[in-house]
Design an enzyme around this catalytic site. Structure first.
Site, mmCIF file in Angstrom:
data_model
loop_
_atom_site.group_PDB
_atom_site.id
_atom_site.type_symbol
_atom_site.label_atom_id
_atom_site.label_comp_id
_atom_site.label_asym_id
_atom_site.label_seq_id
_atom_site.Cartn_x
_atom_site.Cartn_y
_atom_site.Cartn_z
ATOM 1 N N LYS A 171 0.870 -1.172 0.000
ATOM 2 C CA LYS A 171 0.000 0.000 0.000
ATOM 3 C C LYS A 171 0.910 1.227 0.000
ATOM 4 O O LYS A 171 1.492 1.580 1.027
ATOM 5 C CB LYS A 171 -0.917 -0.004 1.225
ATOM 6 C CG LYS A 171 -2.031 1.054 1.166
ATOM 7 C CD LYS A 171 -1.542 2.376 1.714
ATOM 8 C CE LYS A 171 -2.660 3.420 1.684
ATOM 9 N NZ LYS A 171 -2.189 4.760 1.342
ATOM 10 N N GLU A 255 8.417 1.124 11.960
ATOM 11 C CA GLU A 255 9.575 2.019 11.860
ATOM 12 C C GLU A 255 9.002 3.422 11.808
ATOM 13 O O GLU A 255 8.412 3.834 10.816
ATOM 14 C CB GLU A 255 10.389 1.684 10.611
ATOM 15 C CG GLU A 255 11.797 2.266 10.625
ATOM 16 C CD GLU A 255 11.850 3.640 9.998
ATOM 17 O OE1 GLU A 255 11.850 4.628 10.778
ATOM 18 O OE2 GLU A 255 11.894 3.741 8.779
ATOM 19 N N CYS A 289 13.446 9.954 8.238
ATOM 20 C CA CYS A 289 13.231 9.545 9.626
ATOM 21 C C CYS A 289 14.556 9.481 10.373
ATOM 22 O O CYS A 289 14.614 9.764 11.573
ATOM 23 C CB CYS A 289 12.504 8.199 9.687
ATOM 24 S SG CYS A 289 13.345 6.870 8.814
ATOM 25 N N GLU A 390 9.386 15.669 15.944
ATOM 26 C CA GLU A 390 10.146 15.294 14.764
ATOM 27 C C GLU A 390 9.978 16.387 13.713
ATOM 28 O O GLU A 390 8.857 16.778 13.400
ATOM 29 C CB GLU A 390 9.665 13.964 14.189
ATOM 30 C CG GLU A 390 10.465 13.579 12.952
ATOM 31 C CD GLU A 390 10.030 12.264 12.338
ATOM 32 O OE1 GLU A 390 10.899 11.565 11.787
ATOM 33 O OE2 GLU A 390 8.828 11.947 12.399
#
Length: 487
Positions: A171, A255, A289, A390
Site C-alpha cells: 500500500k 519504523e 526519519c 520530529e
C-alpha cells in the site's frame, strides 16, 4: 492512467474512482491512479493467498534467483523510474537514482540470504527422541509505505518477505504511487530457474493497491487473512496500526519517527563533520526519519563549525528536482511545509535565532511548488516544537555543550530513539556514546545511513521490531518446534 497490480494484472479500482498525483515542484498533475478500497484489497489478498501455495514451495535458491533477476530488471529501467520518482515526490534526480540503487542492493542482499535460512537440532531428555526447530513462511504480508523514500522503504519489506517464501501486498502513499507501481510491475516479470525451465513469479506474489489509508490501509490491518504488517510512518499512525492489527494478533513491525542527535567533539575531523551535517539534515529536503534533527557541538568548535555550515547552505541551489543544477527540491506537500514553518516560527517566538533560511525562497519559479530554504537556527529553547517534535523538513537547531556527559543527557532528552551519531577520534568517547545513547542505531564518524547488512529500527516512540539485516527475516518466518520419537 497508472493502474494497480493485483494477481499479475494491471487493474483499476472496483469503483472506477481515481485520484491525481501532483508534482510538488510545480503543482502540475503527473498522472492519475485508481482510488482503491477494501474490496480491491480483498481481491489482492485472495490473489496473494493463491500465489502463496506455490511460492512457498519454490526452493529458497530459486526465490533468491528471482530477486536477483528483479534487481536486474529495475536497474535496466532506472532512468524511467527516477523521473517518475522525482516528479511525484520532489527529490532531485540524483537523490532518486541513489534511492533506486539502495532498493536494488536490498533485493540482492535478501536474494543471497534466501538460501541461508537455518533451523536447529535440539537434544531431548528422551533417549529415543530429538527435537528440531524449522522456520516457515507466514503467508500473506502487508507493507504500508510512506512518501519520503517510497522505493527504498518498499524494498525493506518486499525483499525479506519474498526471500522467506511469503507473498505481499504493498500500500503506497497516495501521493507517491507511480514509481512503486512501475517497480512492482517489473518485479512481477522476474523469472527463476535455468534455460527452458525458467518460470515467472506466481501471479499474485507481489501486488499493489493504491488508495487512501482509511480504506486500503485499514483493510490490510483488519483482515485476518493478512498475517503480517510492516509499517513505516509517523508515530501517531504507528500507534493506530499496532492497536488495530493487534486485535487480529498480527505480527507487526513499526519504523516510526526520529529526532536523531549528531554529537560533534572537538577532537573530531571537523571539516568532514560539517559536510556530513549538511547531507544528514538537508538530503531529500530534510524528509528523513533517520536524518540529523538536532546538532550538538562542543563549545570550542561551535563558531567555526556553524560558520562553515552556513557557507554551504548559501551555495545550495533550491529548485525543481528535474534540473541538474538543483541540490535541494521542494517539501513534498503543502501541509508538510506549513508544519515546518510553524515549528520554525515557534522556535523564533521563544528566542531562537535564524542563521540562514527560515523562509520560502523568492521568485516566480517557486510560486507553484512547496519550496522552503534550508534553515539553521541557534538559541532554540529545549521546550520548543523544533526540539521536542520530529522535524520532517530542512530545518536544523544547533546546541552547544561542554562535556560529553552533558551532550548525551541532552541527546537522550527525547521521546524518540531511532538514530544517533558521535564524531570523535577518542575511542573512549565513542564507546561511551555507543553504550549510553538511547537509540536503535549509533553511527561513529559516519553519516546516518540504513545499511542493508545491519538491523535498523528504533526504541521508545521510534518503533518496534527491525528491518534490514538478517534479523529482518525473523519477522517473516514462523519458528515451528518439532519432536521426533523413534518407535
Amino acid at each position: 492512467m497508472a493502474k494497480m497490480f493485483i494477481g499479475g494484472e494491471s487493474v483499476g479500482s472496483v469503483t472506477n474512482n481515481t485520484s491525481e498525483v501532483r508534482n510538488p515542484a510545480t503543482g502540475a498533475t503527473v498522472d492519475t491512479v485508481p482510488q482503491g478500497n477494501d474490496k480491491d484489497v480483498q481481491q489482492a489478498i485472495s490473489a496473494a493467498e493463491d500465489a502463496f501455495k506455490v511460492w512457498s514451495d519454490v526452493s529458497p535458491e530459486d526465490r533468491g534467483n528471482a530477486l536477483m533477476n528483479a534487481g536486474e530488471l529495475i536497474k535496466k529501467n532506472t532512468a524511467e523510474i527516477a523521473q517518475l520518482l522525482t516528479q511525484e515526490q520532489g527529490k532531485t534526480l540524483f537523490e532518486a537514482g541513489l534511492e533506486i540503487h539502495h532498493l536494488v542492493h536490498g533485493l540482492e542482499f535478501y536474494a543471497g540470504l534466501a538460501s541461508k535460512v537455518r533451523g536447529s537440532h535440539v537434544p531431548l531428555p528422551q533417549k529415543n527422541a530429538y527435537g528440531m526447530v524449522v522456520r516457515q513462511p507466514i503467508g500473506v504480508c502487508g507493507g504500508i509505505v510512506p512518501w519520503n523514500f517510497p522505493l527504498t522503504l518498499m524494498g525493506t519489506k518486499l525483499g525479506p518477505a519474498l526471500a522467506a517464501g511469503n507473498t505481499i501486498i504493498i500500500k503506497p502513499a497516495s501521493t507517491t504511487p507511480l514509481a512503486t507501481i512501475k517497480v512492482i510491475e517489473l518485479i512481477a516479470q522476474a523469472t527463476f530457474g535455468e534455460g527452458k525451465a525458467q518460470k515467472p513469479l506466481p501471479k499474485g506474489t507481489v501486488n499493489i493497491v493504491t488508495g487512501p489509508g482509511g480504506s486500503v490501509g485499514e483493510e490490510l490491518l483488519r483482515n485476518p487473512r493478512v498475517r503480517r504488517i510492516a509499517f513505516t510512518g509517523s508515530t501517531p499512525i504507528g500507534r493506530h496500526v499496532m492497536e488495530v492489527a493487534g486485535r487480529e494478533i498480527k505480527r507487526v513491525t513499526l519504523e516510526l519517527g526520529g529526532s536523531d542527535p549528531m554529537i560533534v567533539m572537538e577532537d573530531s575531523n571537523v571539516d568532514l563533520a560539517v559536510k556530513m551535517a549538511d547531507v544528514g539534515r538537508y538530503f531529500n529536503c530534510g524528509q528523513m526519519c533517520l536524518g540529523v534533527k538536532r546538532l550538538f557541538l562542543q563549545e570550542s568548535i561551535a563558531d567555526n563549525f556553524i560558520g562553515a555550515l552556513v557557507e554551504i547552505l548559501k551555495k545550495k541551489t533550491v529548485g525543481n528536482g528535474m534540473s541538474k543544477e538543483t541540490r535541494m527540491g521542494p517539501i513534498h506537500v503543502g501541509a508538510q511545509r506549513q508544519e515546518v514553518e510553524e515549528q520554525v516560527e515557534d522556535a523564533k517566538a521563544r528566542g531562537g535565532k535564524v542563521l540562514f533560511g527560515g523562509e520560502r525562497p523568492k521568485g516566480a519559479e517557486f510560486d507553484n511548488g512547496f519550496y522552503y530554504l534550508p534553515t539553521l537556527m541557534t538559541n532554540v529553547p529545549e521546550d520548543s516544537r523544533l526540539t521536542k517534535e520530529e522535524v520532517f523538513g530542512p530545518a536544523l537547531p544547533v546546541y552547544t555543550f561542554k562535556t560529553l556527559d552533558e551532550a548525551l543527557e541532552k541527546a537522550n532528552a527525547s521521546e524518540f530513539g531511532l538514530g544517533s551519531s558521535i564524531w570523535t577520534r577518542n575511542l573512549l568517547h565513542a564507546n561511551k556514546a555507543i553504550d549510553k545513547l538511547q537509540a536503535g542505531n549509533v553511527w561513529v564518524n559516519s553519516l546516518h545511513y540504513g545499511y542493508d547488512e545491519l538491523p535498523f529500527g528504533g526504541v521508545k516512540s521510534s518503533g518496534v521490531g527491525r528491518e534490514h539485516g538478517p534479523e529482518a527475516l525473523d519477522y517473516y518466518l514462523e519458528p515451528k518446534g518439532v519432536v521426533v520419537v523413534n518407535i
